[in-house]
Design an enzyme around this catalytic site. Structure first.
Site, short mmCIF file in Angstrom:
data_model
loop_
_atom_site.label_atom_id
_atom_site.label_comp_id
_atom_site.label_asym_id
_atom_site.label_seq_id
_atom_site.Cartn_x
_atom_site.Cartn_y
_atom_site.Cartn_z
N ASN A 113 0.79 -1.23 0.00
CA ASN A 113 0.00 0.00 0.00
C ASN A 113 0.83 1.28 0.00
OD1 ASN A 113 -2.55 -1.39 0.02
ND2 ASN A 113 -2.06 -1.93 2.13
N TYR B 138 -0.27 9.93 6.16
CA TYR B 138 0.89 9.66 5.32
C TYR B 138 1.36 10.83 4.46
CZ TYR B 138 -0.19 4.90 6.69
OH TYR B 138 -0.45 3.78 7.42
N ALA C 94 2.26 -3.16 6.70
CA ALA C 94 1.46 -4.11 7.49
C ALA C 94 2.15 -5.45 7.67
CB ALA C 94 0.09 -4.30 6.84
N ASP D 54 12.34 -13.42 9.32
CA ASP D 54 13.39 -14.44 9.14
C ASP D 54 14.37 -14.05 8.03
OD1 ASP D 54 12.38 -16.00 11.18
OD2 ASP D 54 11.44 -17.48 9.86
N GLU E 211 14.53 -0.61 10.16
CA GLU E 211 13.08 -0.69 9.99
C GLU E 211 12.51 0.72 10.15
OE1 GLU E 211 9.22 -2.29 12.49
OE2 GLU E 211 11.11 -3.36 12.74
N HIS F 210 8.85 3.31 9.75
CA HIS F 210 7.41 3.50 9.56
C HIS F 210 7.14 4.99 9.53
CE1 HIS F 210 6.68 -0.73 10.16
NE2 HIS F 210 7.56 -0.66 11.14
#
Length: 137
Positions: free
Chosen positions: A10, A22, A74, A84, A95, A97
């Protein structure tokens, strides 16, 4: 330095989807700004709505790039497979967001990626990608 931004499901709708969360910029427009700002960095971009394609891309670049900036969207909260894959590669992963995931639904508070990431950035909007790049420099 060779870095790649990998965006998940998305995020191809940035600029259209929930602009109050966003923003109104497309990621492609923002990516061009990043390339101009970080001219000494070889910066690549990949986006997929398909979990397996994200895993394949992590395997492809996870032994040859200097860093990966991963917004699994998500899938962060559901994909043991992506977690993994991050654990199995050598290239460090940040990471990221766009929104503050801890100010959202409870299921978004769990990450299958964070334990194997170099770091986690959330809640800074698109600026988080820039901060992630700077963390590798």
């Amino acid at each position: 330095m060779k870095l790649i931004i990998i965006n998940g499901p998305n995020l191809n709708l940035l600029g259209k989807r929930e602009p109050e969360i966003y923003g109104s910029s497309t990621f492609e427009d923002y990516f061009r700004e990043l390339q101009l700002k970080f001219k000494t960095v070889e910066l690549s971009y990949f986006q997929s709505n398909i979990e397996g394609e994200i895993i394949d891309k992590l395997h492809e670049v996870g032994f040859s790039f200097d860093g990966i900036i991963l917004n699994a969207a998500a899938y962060t909260h559901t994909s043991v497979g992506i977690g993994d894959a991050v654990k199995g590669i050598e290239t460090p992963v940040v990471e990221i967001h766009i929104s503050n995931i801890h100010a959202r639904e409870d299921f978004r508070h769990k990450s299958y990626i964070a334990a194997n990431a170099k770091g986690v950035l959330f809640g800074f909007g698109l600026k988080g990608y820039e901060l992630a790049i700077e963390s590798f420099l």
